[in-house]
Design a protein around this motif. Structure first.
Motif, PDB file in Angstrom:
ATOM      1  N   LEU A 434       0.830  -1.213   0.000  1.00  0.00           N
ATOM      2  CA  LEU A 434       0.000   0.000   0.000  1.00  0.00           C
ATOM      3  C   LEU A 434       0.862   1.260   0.000  1.00  0.00           C
ATOM      4  CD1 LEU A 434      -2.845  -0.948   2.515  1.00  0.00           C
ATOM      5  CD2 LEU A 434      -3.099  -0.516   0.080  1.00  0.00           C
ATOM      6  N   SER A 435       1.965   1.225   0.735  1.00  0.00           N
ATOM      7  CA  SER A 435       2.861   2.383   0.777  1.00  0.00           C
ATOM      8  C   SER A 435       3.446   2.669  -0.600  1.00  0.00           C
ATOM      9  CB  SER A 435       3.984   2.149   1.786  1.00  0.00           C
ATOM     10  OG  SER A 435       3.482   2.196   3.090  1.00  0.00           O
ATOM     11  N   ARG A 436       3.866   1.618  -1.286  1.00  0.00           N
ATOM     12  CA  ARG A 436       4.451   1.812  -2.623  1.00  0.00           C
ATOM     13  C   ARG A 436       3.387   2.257  -3.638  1.00  0.00           C
ATOM     14  NH1 ARG A 436       7.829  -3.729  -2.927  1.00  0.00           N
ATOM     15  NH2 ARG A 436       6.656  -4.209  -1.027  1.00  0.00           N
ATOM     16  N   ILE A 437       2.160   1.738  -3.474  1.00  0.00           N
ATOM     17  CA  ILE A 437       1.073   2.175  -4.371  1.00  0.00           C
ATOM     18  C   ILE A 437       0.763   3.644  -4.132  1.00  0.00           C
ATOM     19  CG2 ILE A 437      -1.363   1.869  -4.929  1.00  0.00           C
ATOM     20  CD1 ILE A 437      -0.999  -1.124  -4.176  1.00  0.00           C
ATOM     21  N   MET A 438       0.702   4.027  -2.843  1.00  0.00           N
ATOM     22  CA  MET A 438       0.408   5.429  -2.534  1.00  0.00           C
ATOM     23  C   MET A 438       1.505   6.343  -3.060  1.00  0.00           C
ATOM     24  SD  MET A 438      -1.564   7.729  -1.314  1.00  0.00           S
ATOM     25  CE  MET A 438      -2.699   7.384   0.040  1.00  0.00           C
ATOM     26  N   LEU A 439       2.757   5.942  -2.879  1.00  0.00           N
ATOM     27  CA  LEU A 439       3.869   6.743  -3.402  1.00  0.00           C
ATOM     28  C   LEU A 439       3.730   6.900  -4.915  1.00  0.00           C
ATOM     29  CD1 LEU A 439       6.593   8.179  -3.171  1.00  0.00           C
ATOM     30  CD2 LEU A 439       7.699   5.930  -3.333  1.00  0.00           C
ATOM     31  N   THR A 440       3.400   5.829  -5.580  1.00  0.00           N
ATOM     32  CA  THR A 440       3.244   5.877  -7.039  1.00  0.00           C
ATOM     33  C   THR A 440       2.106   6.813  -7.434  1.00  0.00           C
ATOM     34  OG1 THR A 440       4.044   3.598  -7.217  1.00  0.00           O
ATOM     35  CG2 THR A 440       2.822   4.484  -9.086  1.00  0.00           C
ATOM     36  N   ILE A 441       0.975   6.686  -6.756  1.00  0.00           N
ATOM     37  CA  ILE A 441      -0.189   7.529  -7.089  1.00  0.00           C
ATOM     38  C   ILE A 441       0.117   9.001  -6.819  1.00  0.00           C
ATOM     39  CG2 ILE A 441      -2.518   8.107  -6.303  1.00  0.00           C
ATOM     40  CD1 ILE A 441      -3.110   5.137  -6.140  1.00  0.00           C
ATOM     41  N   LYS A 442       0.759   9.274  -5.682  1.00  0.00           N
ATOM     42  CA  LYS A 442       1.087  10.671  -5.371  1.00  0.00           C
ATOM     43  C   LYS A 442       2.076  11.240  -6.393  1.00  0.00           C
ATOM     44  CE  LYS A 442      -1.445  11.395  -1.714  1.00  0.00           C
ATOM     45  NZ  LYS A 442      -0.960  11.490  -0.339  1.00  0.00           N
ATOM     46  N   SER A 443       2.987  10.385  -6.857  1.00  0.00           N
ATOM     47  CA  SER A 443       3.948  10.874  -7.867  1.00  0.00           C
ATOM     48  C   SER A 443       3.240  11.199  -9.182  1.00  0.00           C
ATOM     49  CB  SER A 443       5.045   9.829  -8.091  1.00  0.00           C
ATOM     50  OG  SER A 443       4.539   8.675  -8.754  1.00  0.00           O
ATOM     51  N   ILE A 444       2.206  10.410  -9.503  1.00  0.00           N
ATOM     52  CA  ILE A 444       1.423  10.689 -10.708  1.00  0.00           C
ATOM     53  C   ILE A 444       0.627  11.992 -10.527  1.00  0.00           C
ATOM     54  CG2 ILE A 444      -0.491   9.875 -12.140  1.00  0.00           C
ATOM     55  CD1 ILE A 444       0.461   7.004 -11.506  1.00  0.00           C
ATOM     56  N   LEU A 445       0.002  12.140  -9.355  1.00  0.00           N
ATOM     57  CA  LEU A 445      -0.774  13.355  -9.078  1.00  0.00           C
ATOM     58  C   LEU A 445       0.092  14.607  -9.172  1.00  0.00           C
ATOM     59  CD1 LEU A 445      -3.151  12.527  -6.061  1.00  0.00           C
ATOM     60  CD2 LEU A 445      -3.809  13.386  -8.314  1.00  0.00           C
ATOM     61  N   ALA A 446       1.322  14.498  -8.687  1.00  0.00           N
ATOM     62  CA  ALA A 446       2.213  15.662  -8.667  1.00  0.00           C
ATOM     63  C   ALA A 446       2.480  16.215 -10.058  1.00  0.00           C
ATOM     64  CB  ALA A 446       3.530  15.290  -7.982  1.00  0.00           C
ATOM     65  N   LYS A 447       2.310  15.387 -11.078  1.00  0.00           N
ATOM     66  CA  LYS A 447       2.544  15.843 -12.451  1.00  0.00           C
ATOM     67  C   LYS A 447       1.390  16.705 -12.973  1.00  0.00           C
ATOM     68  CE  LYS A 447       5.022  11.549 -13.579  1.00  0.00           C
ATOM     69  NZ  LYS A 447       5.002  10.343 -14.441  1.00  0.00           N
ATOM     70  N   TYR A 448       0.224  16.559 -12.347  1.00  0.00           N
ATOM     71  CA  TYR A 448      -0.963  17.170 -12.921  1.00  0.00           C
ATOM     72  C   TYR A 448      -1.590  18.279 -12.072  1.00  0.00           C
ATOM     73  CZ  TYR A 448      -0.770  13.211 -16.109  1.00  0.00           C
ATOM     74  OH  TYR A 448      -0.365  12.289 -17.046  1.00  0.00           O
ATOM     75  N   GLU A 449      -1.268  18.345 -10.785  1.00  0.00           N
ATOM     76  CA  GLU A 449      -1.851  19.404  -9.965  1.00  0.00           C
ATOM     77  C   GLU A 449      -0.880  19.817  -8.878  1.00  0.00           C
ATOM     78  OE1 GLU A 449      -4.528  17.110  -6.683  1.00  0.00           O
ATOM     79  OE2 GLU A 449      -5.456  17.359  -8.650  1.00  0.00           O
ATOM     80  N   GLN A 450      -1.130  21.034  -8.339  1.00  0.00           N
ATOM     81  CA  GLN A 450      -0.260  21.573  -7.302  1.00  0.00           C
ATOM     82  C   GLN A 450      -0.627  20.932  -5.965  1.00  0.00           C
ATOM     83  OE1 GLN A 450       2.308  24.034  -7.638  1.00  0.00           O
ATOM     84  NE2 GLN A 450       2.730  23.272  -5.585  1.00  0.00           N
ATOM     85  N   LEU A 451       0.234  20.025  -5.515  1.00  0.00           N
ATOM     86  CA  LEU A 451      -0.006  19.352  -4.242  1.00  0.00           C
ATOM     87  C   LEU A 451       0.670  20.120  -3.113  1.00  0.00           C
ATOM     88  CD1 LEU A 451       0.593  15.615  -5.238  1.00  0.00           C
ATOM     89  CD2 LEU A 451      -1.588  16.793  -4.985  1.00  0.00           C
ATOM     90  N   PRO A 452       0.194  19.948  -1.868  1.00  0.00           N
ATOM     91  CA  PRO A 452       0.869  20.590  -0.732  1.00  0.00           C
ATOM     92  C   PRO A 452       2.195  19.902  -0.449  1.00  0.00           C
ATOM     93  CG  PRO A 452      -0.861  19.133   0.058  1.00  0.00           C
ATOM     94  CD  PRO A 452      -0.987  19.175  -1.440  1.00  0.00           C
TER      95      PRO A 452
END
Length: 550
Positions: A434-452
């Motif tokens: 789950l940790s690796r999946i979350m890291l992957t998803i957050k890395s994808i999100l970071a490409k498309y929107e301004q994350l905190p």
């Protein structure tokens, strides 16, 4: 972006003052050195509950103060909604008093924990192996898909339309409820209104009727008194006018004997004129008095109706009855026009529903178009993180109702190994997965929107060197567009940081303090070498540490 944090009198921290910059910051330290204490202090300014036991010295207050650069986060509306002074460099302060009370401030304005927590969620995302439940949330999963589909503006338009739809739907429900309840009383209210309308109520009518009733009810007595008064003045033998006539003749003769008697004559003459006028008035009034039993009965009936209406409605005057009449007119009118209003609302709701359906279909189409891309990127990235057989099944289907983020039901299923059935993430994935999946998803999100700012708390625990190296690369890559922190035990991850801080304990006068300091390049080599081979530094560990840094 977190630019600084000051912690005073918290757990093992006496006084800590650290500044940060953008990019990738790694934090290392031995087990028990106090890395979790640092996170605990930070959590206070993010709106978490305070614990009195966390005070280092119980008689002194604990203070945690952080400064954030928030210019890119579009938080002006949030500050306006909560009546806070907006500053691009915003300071959040949290105080825990020895009494157990807690206070929070944003730019020196006091705020509730609820507001502080909402702001904290927009500033820092703290992620650990134990905080992966968000992965199983459909709203979060859709957020990832929408980021890839660039659905931001479409969702904003959809939500605005959805608000109108819900307001209109609520208004229709209120009309239907009103119709159901009001119909039962409609006949009675109509009867009450008709009663008041037939009474022809006007302000002042009660006073006029009461005065008219008094005259009609006492007409015989009034006529007798008027007649007697007229008789007193005009009686042939003892009438007042006859007596005054004789008196006038006497003083008329006296008037010739001087001005004194002339004045007396004038006064008597004036009295005679007034009495003669009164006599004429009595005669006229007597002629006007009528005895009319029928009219008396009519007036009495009208008055009795007014009294009955006032008693029925429990009021004291005509004005109150008129107010009740207006209220009944409104109520009865609503019921009589309710069908028209309901039809209008139903038509309005049907149009909004059609528009929402169309917008939902577009959202669904855009989402479906990027699901293959998301699936491929997730599986390819996870393969590099030691999950070569990770597979996702992501499907969308129309939902029965309009939701906050569209009208879709999402099935987001996962399988970690070949030949195993797909299941919900929280049921089939381990904590490390789950940790690796979350890291992957957050890395994808970071490409498309301004994350905190994102803080990863030992999510690399239990993974091999090669996988941790790849995790470090992903975090470093994310730091190109956002501030990243990683609390780690792995030298492969620590070596990727742009900035390296060490948390350590220091004993002074039998008191242990947790401290934190930035490491120079030389100090980083030593720290990484110790992480690789322990305190007894070897040449190979030093060489390996330098190799990692290079």
């Amino acid at each position: 972006m977190l630019t600084s944090i000051v912690i005073k009198n918290y757990a093992l921290i006496d006084h800590l003052d650290v500044s940060f910059t953008d990019g990738f910051t790694v934090i290392t330290g031995e087990t028990g050195a106090g890395k979790s204490i640092l996170l605990g202090g930070l959590s206070l300014v993010l709106g978490k509950r305070a614990d009195l036991s966390s005070l280092r010295v119980k008689e002194q207050k604990c203070i945690v103060e952080s400064e954030f650069e928030i210019g890119k986060y579009k938080l002006q509306p949030f500050f306006n909604e909560n009546d806070l002074d907006y500053e691009s460099s915003t300071i959040i302060r949290r105080e825990i008093l020895p009494s157990g009370k807690s206070r929070a401030f944003v730019n020196d304005s006091p705020v509730t924990l609820a507001v502080l927590s909402q702001l904290g969620d927009r500033l820092i995302d703290v992620h650990s192996q134990h905080q992966t439940l968000q992965l199983a949330d459909n709203d979060f999963q859709l957020k990832v898909i929408d980021a890839l589909a660039n659905n931001g503006e479409r969702l904003a338009d959809y939500n605005e339309k959805l608000i109108n739809y819900r307001v209109t739907s609520s208004a229709l429900e209120q009309l239907l409820d009103f119709q159901q309840n009001a119909t039962k009383e409609h006949d009675y209210n109509s009867f009450l209104l008709k009663e008041l309308e037939e009474a022809s109520l006007t302000l002042g009518m009660q006073e006029e009727l009461e005065a008219q009733y008094d005259l009609l009810n006492n007409s015989e007595t009034i006529m007798e008194l008027l007649s007697k008064g007229h008789q007193i003045l005009n009686d042939e033998q003892m009438g007042a006018l006859g007596t005054l006539t004789e008196l006038k003749q006497v003083v008329s003769r006296l008037a010739s004997f001087g001005s004194t008697y002339e004045a007396l004559h004038d006064r008597v003459k004036s009295v005679f004129i007034e009495m003669d006028d009164i006599s004429a008035e009595l005669g006229l009034l007597q002629d006007k008095v009528t005895i009319n039993p029928q009219l008396l009965e009519e007036v009495n009936t009208k008055l009795q109706l007014l009294y009955d209406l006032q008693k029925k409605h429990k009021v004291q005057d005509i004005g109150a009855l008129l107010s009740i009449k207006e209220e009944l007119e409104t109520t009865v009118g609503k019921v009589e026009n309710i069908e028209v209003d309901i039809t209008e609302k139903e038509n309005e709701l049907a149009i909004l529903r059609q528009e929402l359906e169309a917008m939902s279909n577009i959202l669904r189409s855009k989402r479906k178009s990027v699901i293959p891309e998301l699936k491929q990127e997730l599986e390819e990235t996870l393969a590099t993180l030691g999950m070569p057989n990770a597979s996702f099944k992501i499907e969308l289907s129309p939902a029965d109702t309009f939701k906050r983020n569209g009208k879709d039901d999402l099935s987001f299923l996962f399988s970690a190994n070949k030949g195993t059935a797909f299941g919900e993430l929280k049921k089939v994935a381990s904590g490390g997965e789950l940790s690796r999946i979350m890291l992957t998803i957050k890395s994808i999100l970071a490409k498309y929107e301004q994350l905190p700012t994102m803080m990863f708390d030992e999510i690399d625990t239990g993974v091999s060197g090669e996988i941790s190296n790849r995790m470090g690369d992903i975090m470093a890559d994310m730091s190109n567009s956002m501030q990243i922190f990683s609390i780690t035990h792995l030298p492969q991850v620590a070596s990727k940081g742009d900035h390296h801080f060490k948390v350590y304990k220091e004993d002074h006068e039998n008191i242990t303090n947790t401290k934190m300091k930035p490491l120079s390049q030389e100090e980083r080599v030593v720290e990484l070498a110790e992480m690789l081979g322990g305190k007894a530094l070897s040449d190979s560990a030093i060489a390996h540490a330098k190799q990692l840094l290079n």
